[in-house]
Design a protein around this motif. Structure first.
Motif, PDB file in Angstrom:
ATOM      1  N   LYS A 157       0.817  -1.216   0.000  1.00 48.86           N
ATOM      2  CA  LYS A 157       0.000   0.000   0.000  1.00 48.86           C
ATOM      3  C   LYS A 157       0.855   1.273   0.000  1.00 48.86           C
ATOM      4  CE  LYS A 157      -4.118  -1.932   0.349  1.00 48.86           C
ATOM      5  NZ  LYS A 157      -5.090  -1.836  -0.780  1.00 48.86           N
ATOM      6  N   GLU A 158       2.149   1.115   0.333  1.00 50.06           N
ATOM      7  CA  GLU A 158       3.020   2.292   0.399  1.00 50.06           C
ATOM      8  C   GLU A 158       4.469   1.866   0.183  1.00 50.06           C
ATOM      9  OE1 GLU A 158       2.220   3.686   4.389  1.00 50.06           O
ATOM     10  OE2 GLU A 158       3.917   2.541   5.201  1.00 50.06           O
ATOM     11  N   ALA A 159       5.293   2.843  -0.149  1.00 49.56           N
ATOM     12  CA  ALA A 159       6.724   2.616  -0.302  1.00 49.56           C
ATOM     13  C   ALA A 159       7.448   3.926  -0.014  1.00 49.56           C
ATOM     14  CB  ALA A 159       7.052   2.148  -1.722  1.00 49.56           C
ATOM     15  N   TYR A 160       8.617   3.809   0.582  1.00 50.40           N
ATOM     16  CA  TYR A 160       9.440   4.991   0.839  1.00 50.40           C
ATOM     17  C   TYR A 160      10.440   5.161  -0.300  1.00 50.40           C
ATOM     18  CZ  TYR A 160       7.293   5.167   5.382  1.00 50.40           C
ATOM     19  OH  TYR A 160       6.358   5.270   6.386  1.00 50.40           O
ATOM     20  N   VAL A 161      10.561   6.389  -0.763  1.00 49.23           N
ATOM     21  CA  VAL A 161      11.447   6.711  -1.878  1.00 49.23           C
ATOM     22  C   VAL A 161      12.770   7.210  -1.320  1.00 49.23           C
ATOM     23  CG1 VAL A 161      11.748   8.096  -3.962  1.00 49.23           C
ATOM     24  CG2 VAL A 161       9.457   7.329  -3.299  1.00 49.23           C
ATOM     25  N   TRP A 162      13.842   6.509  -1.659  1.00 52.99           N
ATOM     26  CA  TRP A 162      15.192   6.902  -1.260  1.00 52.99           C
ATOM     27  C   TRP A 162      15.922   7.454  -2.475  1.00 52.99           C
ATOM     28  CZ3 TRP A 162      17.724   5.587   3.642  1.00 52.99           C
ATOM     29  CH2 TRP A 162      16.834   5.046   4.584  1.00 52.99           C
ATOM     30  N   ILE A 163      16.769   8.447  -2.234  1.00 57.31           N
ATOM     31  CA  ILE A 163      17.436   9.133  -3.342  1.00 57.31           C
ATOM     32  C   ILE A 163      18.929   9.316  -3.044  1.00 57.31           C
ATOM     33  CG2 ILE A 163      16.923  11.440  -2.397  1.00 57.31           C
ATOM     34  CD1 ILE A 163      16.534  12.417  -5.289  1.00 57.31           C
ATOM     35  N   TRP A 164      19.731   9.154  -4.085  1.00 55.22           N
ATOM     36  CA  TRP A 164      21.156   9.505  -4.012  1.00 55.22           C
ATOM     37  C   TRP A 164      21.279  10.949  -4.471  1.00 55.22           C
ATOM     38  CZ3 TRP A 164      19.639   4.646  -4.195  1.00 55.22           C
ATOM     39  CH2 TRP A 164      20.438   3.646  -3.607  1.00 55.22           C
ATOM     40  N   LEU A 165      21.647  11.835  -3.576  1.00 54.29           N
ATOM     41  CA  LEU A 165      21.838  13.237  -3.945  1.00 54.29           C
ATOM     42  C   LEU A 165      23.116  13.381  -4.765  1.00 54.29           C
ATOM     43  CD1 LEU A 165      20.731  14.798  -0.555  1.00 54.29           C
ATOM     44  CD2 LEU A 165      19.514  14.958  -2.733  1.00 54.29           C
ATOM     45  N   PRO A 166      23.249  14.448  -5.558  1.00 53.36           N
ATOM     46  CA  PRO A 166      24.430  14.619  -6.406  1.00 53.36           C
ATOM     47  C   PRO A 166      25.735  14.478  -5.615  1.00 53.36           C
ATOM     48  CG  PRO A 166      22.773  16.242  -6.990  1.00 53.36           C
ATOM     49  CD  PRO A 166      22.257  15.537  -5.766  1.00 53.36           C
ATOM     50  N   GLY A 167      26.610  13.587  -6.074  1.00 56.55           N
ATOM     51  CA  GLY A 167      27.899  13.372  -5.440  1.00 56.55           C
ATOM     52  C   GLY A 167      27.894  12.410  -4.271  1.00 56.55           C
ATOM     53  N   ALA A 168      26.706  11.983  -3.812  1.00 61.88           N
ATOM     54  CA  ALA A 168      26.601  11.106  -2.641  1.00 61.88           C
ATOM     55  C   ALA A 168      26.798   9.647  -3.029  1.00 61.88           C
ATOM     56  CB  ALA A 168      25.244  11.281  -1.974  1.00 61.88           C
ATOM     57  N   VAL A 169      27.290   8.849  -2.079  1.00 65.53           N
ATOM     58  CA  VAL A 169      27.438   7.415  -2.304  1.00 65.53           C
ATOM     59  C   VAL A 169      26.465   6.605  -1.440  1.00 65.53           C
ATOM     60  CG1 VAL A 169      29.841   7.591  -3.047  1.00 65.53           C
ATOM     61  CG2 VAL A 169      29.327   7.229  -0.616  1.00 65.53           C
ATOM     62  N   GLU A 170      25.721   7.294  -0.580  1.00 66.44           N
ATOM     63  CA  GLU A 170      24.688   6.650   0.235  1.00 66.44           C
ATOM     64  C   GLU A 170      23.362   7.389   0.012  1.00 66.44           C
ATOM     65  OE1 GLU A 170      25.061   3.960   1.959  1.00 66.44           O
ATOM     66  OE2 GLU A 170      27.247   3.784   1.925  1.00 66.44           O
ATOM     67  N   PRO A 171      22.238   6.658   0.043  1.00 63.51           N
ATOM     68  CA  PRO A 171      20.955   7.316  -0.190  1.00 63.51           C
ATOM     69  C   PRO A 171      20.359   7.892   1.095  1.00 63.51           C
ATOM     70  CG  PRO A 171      20.601   4.958   0.050  1.00 63.51           C
ATOM     71  CD  PRO A 171      22.092   5.190   0.183  1.00 63.51           C
ATOM     72  N   VAL A 172      19.438   8.827   0.918  1.00 65.13           N
ATOM     73  CA  VAL A 172      18.632   9.347   2.031  1.00 65.13           C
ATOM     74  C   VAL A 172      17.168   9.212   1.633  1.00 65.13           C
ATOM     75  CG1 VAL A 172      20.399  10.954   2.841  1.00 65.13           C
ATOM     76  CG2 VAL A 172      18.732  11.706   1.127  1.00 65.13           C
TER      77      VAL A 172
END
Length: 411
Positions: free
Chosen positions: A8-23
């Motif tokens: 019913k739901e999902a969390y969206v994680w993103i790699w910001l420019p230059g990052a090697v880990e997502p938030v």
């Protein structure tokens, strides 16, 4: 019996420019037939936060519904698997889930195209990826998925990693040192060497001066494999960085059902207003349009064009999926409209469209002549590189490549 999954739901994680880990950027939720998105407060509070894609999901509080006519924000749909990845997931789940978009997002591999991934948790990121598999294992897995045969746990792990990538043909993801590749395999129903045709077209496009993804041919289990270098990944000393990407379908605010309305002319208009280096970009897109016609790639739909997104501007990605299509006769049409309502695969149409790309008629003819000359001059060399058989060379020449229909009415 496996309990049925009903996401019913999902969390969206993103790699910001230059990052090697997502938030974590925010949350997707099912709202009737649609998926809606809300940015997290902590993400909005970050100084380095960027929008997932400004025209669809601007960086501000509130819940965002899909644009009119869409059921999923298109910039999210770009990160979801297409036909092949969905076949892998369906094979894997064997009816243990409702096959909605959230299923495909949460049950596909994490090393998907672009800078997004999807998780059930807002606090813990757990990548879904397989251990390193050989090309032979990947090919065996792909063949079984094609036939609809369940996979062993080992083969399931081998092919799962590539379940998040787009397209309809058998493929997988592999890594070789500091480079990541998409590996494309022959399909069981191929009547000619489709992947060699793509290799030849991509190499000739490069020789003609187009900005294209690097490709190479390898062999595994005595079968040909096409490796396409990924341009959405950069290896650094700290790890892998990811580049955000949106498809032309997203840029044009269309979905698959409306894709027939996608046009080079409309894309050119958007490039003039929203891309950096617009003139250079227009010339590159025009050259790609011409080359698609000269090599018989009629599958130039709007998901086969894309742009990098850095949070504020768009930049055309290298070209990919330049793949000559099966063809029996003369008349052919492109997947995208060239100018007005005209999609006929002819150079005279390209000349008619040239002014939309800030190109004069004389310069357009120079581009066409240059590409034709490059194809003719380098044909044998590139076919040798591909180890293309004499039968396939005759099959492609003047059928896909330089089909006489393309030149009708062109002077």
């Amino acid at each position: 019996m496996t309990s049925r999954k009903n996401y019913k739901e999902a969390y969206v994680w993103i790699w910001l420019p230059g990052a090697v880990e997502p938030v974590v950027a925010g949350k997707l939720e099912q709202d009737g037939e649609n998926l809606v998105f809300t940015y997290g407060k902590s993400y909005l509070g970050r100084k380095d936060a960027i929008s997932i894609y400004e025209p669809e999901l601007p960086l501000k509080p509130g819940t965002f519904s899909p644009l009119t006519g869409l059921s999923v924000p298109n910039c999210i749909r770009d990160a979801s698997p297409d036909a092949w990845g969905r076949r892998v997931i369906i094979n894997r789940l064997q009816g243990a889930a409702n096959e909605n978009e959230l299923t495909y997002l949460l049950e596909s591999g994490s090393d998907r195209i672009g800078a997004l991934d999807f998780q059930s948790s807002a606090t813990e990121y757990v990548p879904r990826q397989s251990q390193g598999a050989t090309l032979e294992e990947l090919m065996e897995s792909a063949e079984r998925v094609e036939k609809g045969v369940p996979l062993s746990p080992e083969l399931d792990q081998a092919i799962f990693h590539g379940s998040s990538i787009g397209g309809a043909r058998p493929k997988a993801l592999i890594q070789d040192g500091d480079t990541k590749y998409i590996a494309k395999f022959s399909a069981s129903n191929d009547s000619y060497s489709v992947i060699k045709a793509e290799f030849v077209a991509m190499r000739l496009a490069h020789l003609a001066g187009l900005n294209v993804a690097s490709v190479k041919m390898v062999e595994a289990s005595h079968k040909d494999v096409l490796l396409i270098e990924r341009f959405d990944r950069t290896h650094s000393t700290k790890g892998w960085q990811r580049k955000a990407i949106v498809s032309a379908l997203t840029i044009l605010e269309l979905d698959e059902m409306m894709a027939r309305y996608a046009s080079y002319e409309k894309l050119a208009e958007i490039i003039r207003h929203r891309f950096i280096t617009p003139t250079e970009t227009l010339h590159e897109l025009y050259a790609r349009m011409v080359f698609n016609i000269l090599c018989g790639n009629t599958d130039d739909h709007a998901r086969n064009h894309a742009a990098f997104w850095d949070g504020s501007s768009l930049t055309l990605t290298p070209a990919y999926d330049i793949c000559p299509q099966g063809r029996s006769g003369g008349e052919a049409t492109q997947a995208m409209l060239l100018v007005g309502d005209n999609r006929y695969s002819q150079l005279k149409t390209c000349i008619e469209a040239a002014h939309h790309f800030k190109i004069s008629e004389d310069n357009a003819m120079e581009i066409i002549t240059h590409q034709k000359t490059v194809i003719e001059k380098n044909w044998d060399m590139v076919c040798d590189e591909a180890k293309l058989s004499e039968v396939d060379r005759r099959y492609f020449w003047h059928r896909q490549f330089l089909n006489p229909y393309a030149f009708e009415g062109y002077h």
